[in-house]
Design a protein around this motif. Structure first.
Motif, short mmCIF file in Angstrom:
data_model
loop_
_atom_site.label_atom_id
_atom_site.label_comp_id
_atom_site.label_asym_id
_atom_site.label_seq_id
_atom_site.Cartn_x
_atom_site.Cartn_y
_atom_site.Cartn_z
N PRO A 4 -7.00 71.35 32.89
CA PRO A 4 -6.17 70.36 32.46
C PRO A 4 -5.40 69.59 33.40
CG PRO A 4 -4.99 72.41 32.36
CD PRO A 4 -6.40 72.73 32.72
N VAL A 5 -5.59 69.63 34.90
CA VAL A 5 -5.11 69.19 35.89
C VAL A 5 -6.16 68.18 36.67
CG1 VAL A 5 -4.12 69.26 38.20
CG2 VAL A 5 -3.36 70.72 36.34
N LEU A 6 -7.26 68.87 36.66
CA LEU A 6 -8.38 68.11 37.34
C LEU A 6 -9.29 67.31 36.42
CD1 LEU A 6 -9.66 70.68 40.14
CD2 LEU A 6 -7.81 68.55 40.21
N VAL B 281 -12.92 86.12 37.39
CA VAL B 281 -11.77 85.18 37.26
C VAL B 281 -11.71 83.86 36.59
CG1 VAL B 281 -11.38 85.74 39.84
CG2 VAL B 281 -12.61 83.98 39.31
N LEU B 282 -12.88 83.82 35.88
CA LEU B 282 -13.12 82.51 35.05
C LEU B 282 -12.89 83.26 33.54
CD1 LEU B 282 -15.81 80.35 36.74
CD2 LEU B 282 -13.57 80.21 36.94
N ASP B 283 -12.84 84.29 33.32
CA ASP B 283 -12.71 84.96 31.90
C ASP B 283 -11.24 84.77 31.52
OD1 ASP B 283 -12.42 86.43 29.45
OD2 ASP B 283 -13.76 87.98 30.30
N PRO B 284 -11.08 83.96 30.46
CA PRO B 284 -9.58 83.48 30.01
C PRO B 284 -8.95 84.94 29.42
CG PRO B 284 -11.23 82.57 28.49
CD PRO B 284 -12.05 83.22 29.66
N ALA B 285 -9.71 86.08 29.35
CA ALA B 285 -8.87 87.15 28.83
C ALA B 285 -8.27 87.83 29.83
CB ALA B 285 -9.94 87.86 28.24
N PHE B 286 -8.71 87.56 31.26
CA PHE B 286 -8.27 88.13 32.42
C PHE B 286 -7.00 87.12 33.03
CE2 PHE B 286 -11.75 90.43 31.84
CZ PHE B 286 -11.44 91.78 31.99
N VAL B 287 -7.70 85.89 33.14
CA VAL B 287 -6.66 84.86 34.04
C VAL B 287 -6.88 83.59 33.18
CG1 VAL B 287 -7.00 83.53 36.23
CG2 VAL B 287 -7.75 85.75 36.12
N SER B 288 -5.71 82.86 33.02
CA SER B 288 -5.64 81.56 32.46
C SER B 288 -6.76 80.57 33.21
CB SER B 288 -4.09 80.93 32.78
OG SER B 288 -3.80 80.64 34.06
N PRO B 289 -7.10 79.56 32.28
CA PRO B 289 -8.19 78.72 32.66
C PRO B 289 -7.90 77.94 33.97
CG PRO B 289 -7.99 78.64 30.08
CD PRO B 289 -6.87 79.57 30.74
N ASP B 290 -7.02 77.42 34.28
CA ASP B 290 -6.56 76.71 35.06
C ASP B 290 -6.09 77.41 36.47
OD1 ASP B 290 -6.31 74.08 36.32
OD2 ASP B 290 -4.03 74.03 36.42
#
Length: 476
Positions: free
Chosen positions: A60-62, A179-188
């Motif tokens: 959402p930032v980039l 780190v890109l799994d939204p279940a573990f880390v938020s997308p951004d």
């Protein structure tokens, strides 16, 4: 055993012969681990940059476009080009060991800063600086490896170390899965966390390198014969005592620096055929690798609708093929010889690339099947690309070795590597498989042409001392 001794303005030493006759020991294993980690680091960086491309587009930032993702890859490579030249020049002047610390610190700082990027231009700047650190690493590390490893295994060792890039790629692939799994880390946050992994690995590298000495060959070329003798004695202590023998000696006049005019004359006049080979090998493999690998995640997401958090699974078999190539066929570069093996791996890589591109263009392979095809292609291409670095680092004089590596890495990457990701980003954005296929065909032609040039002009450097392949500029 001959001892290094001095004449007025000259040094007579058997240090190169003493280093080359040693059996493999724990010291050499330490060198491979401590210095080879650099390529693991680069593999990690490139993989993460490719694997997070989908996340960068979704951030959402980039909110990057495919072209902007390609620009980020180009910025990293542009930094590597400039860093290689600048730090390569310093490496020949200040020594191999000093630059180990400087370049890894540049890398550490920049890759950590990348995680805090807030827009396109900040991301490009930090990727540029990260590339500078990695480019500097290439020059210092390749020159040190060549000068510390015995001649009879120099080819295989160099190929395996360069091939370890793909160990880093595998680590990056696994890290990306997590780190890109939204279940573990938020997308951004996932892509930001990914870049911290490289910083942690950089800290480990700094610790390992405290045990690696300065190159005795560099020390002797700068007149520091006592320091060189002390380090060689330390290296010899890792092996059983060698039988007494009269070893060949080298007589040279030490120098603190080499004028750029002499550097240019050596590269482009004295060794013009070698320069043609070096430039052809480096530029073709740079386009081949960087164009395909930097944008592989985009091909998967855009043409096969693979979710960005699953890209890492496709990287793992790709990385396995790349690492196994140098390991399994690398010894042939020391036995069959440089010229036939370099030519064979380059030409075969080009032909396989064209075939894989055809299958992709005509929608004859699934995402998994395409990955298997790439694994086969890069089994040979990895050995080919590694042999480019081997060729450049062993065929030029001691006094300008690091700068020569930097020059050809920079020219090759500038000609083939920087343009590749940007060009393929545009081709992928077109949405046309045939357009992407055209890019693959161009890369195939470059590889085949480089293989033919190597067949006719490459130096037979297998099992020969570095000083025999190319006399030091200060040799008497």
């Amino acid at each position: 055993m001959n001892e290094g001794r001095e004449r007025p303005g000259e040094i007579v030493t058997d240090i190169p012969a003493r280093l080359d006759r040693l059996p493999w020991s724990r010291f050499h294993t330490l060198v491979v681990v401590a210095l080879g980690v650099t390529w693991i680091l680069d593999g990690l960086e490139v993989t993460l940059a490719g694997a997070v491309s989908g996340a960068l587009k979704e951030s959402p930032v980039l909110r990057f476009t495919n072209t902007e993702v390609g620009m980020a890859g180009a910025a990293y490579l542009a930094g590597a080009v400039i860093g290689a030249v600048f730090f390569g020049w310093l490496t020949d002047r200040l020594g191999r060991k000093k630059l180990f610390t400087i370049t890894v610190l540049v890398y550490l700082s920049a890759t950590a800063a990348t995680a805090f990027s807030w827009n396109l231009w900040s991301f490009l700047l930090f990727r540029f600086l990260t590339g500078m650190g990695i480019g500097g690493e290439y020059t210092a590390i390749n020159s040190a490896i060549q000068e510390l490893v015995p001649a009879r295994v120099r080819g295989w060792t160099d190929l395996v170390i360069n091939g370890s890039f793909w160990v880093g790629a595998a680590i990056g692939g696994v890290a990306a899965i997590i780190v890109l799994d939204p279940a573990f880390v938020s997308p951004d946050m996932g892509w930001r966390l990914a870049f911290f992994i490289g910083a942690v690995l950089g800290l480990i590298i700094m610790f390992l390198r405290q045990w690696i000495p300065e190159s005795p060959r560099w020390l002797m070329s700068h007149g520091r014969i006592a320091d060189a003798e002390r380090i060689v004695a330390h290296i010899e202590s890792f092996s059983p005592p060698q039988p007494a023998a009269k070893l060949p000696t080298l007589t040279l006049r030490p120098r603190s620096r080499t004028p750029m005019r002499e550097v240019a004359h050596t590269l482009f006049v004295t060794h013009r055929p070698r320069t043609l080979v070096a430039l052809a090998l480096m530029s073709s493999q740079a386009f081949f690798y960087n164009a395909i690998f930097f944008t592989y995640a985009l091909v998967l997401t855009d043409f096969y609708a693979v979710p960005s958090n699953l890209i890492g699974w496709f990287i793992l078999p790709f990385a396995a093929g790349n690492f196994l190539g140098p390991v399994l066929i690398g010894r042939l570069f020391d036995t069959l010889g440089r010229r036939p093996m370099i030519a064979a791996t380059y030409i075969l890589s080009g032909l396989l690339l064209a075939g894989t591109g055809y299958l992709f263009a005509h929608e004859l392979v699934s995402a998994s099947q395409l990955t298997i095809c790439w694994s086969v292609v890069f089994f040979f291409a990895s050995a080919a690309a590694s042999s480019a670095y081997l060729t450049v680092s062993e065929t030029y004089p001691l006094e300008i070795r690091a700068l020569a590596i930097a020059v050809f890495y920079s020219l090759g990457t500038g000609l083939g590597g920087v343009a590749g990701p940007w060009l393929f980003g545009i081709l992928i954005d077109s949405g046309s498989r045939m357009s992407v296929f055209g890019g693959y065909l161009f890369g195939a032609v470059l590889m085949i042409a480089a293989g033919l040039i190597a067949w006719f002009f490459a130096v037979k450097a297998e099992r020969r001392s570095l000083e025999d392949i190319s006399k030091p500029l200060g040799a008497v």
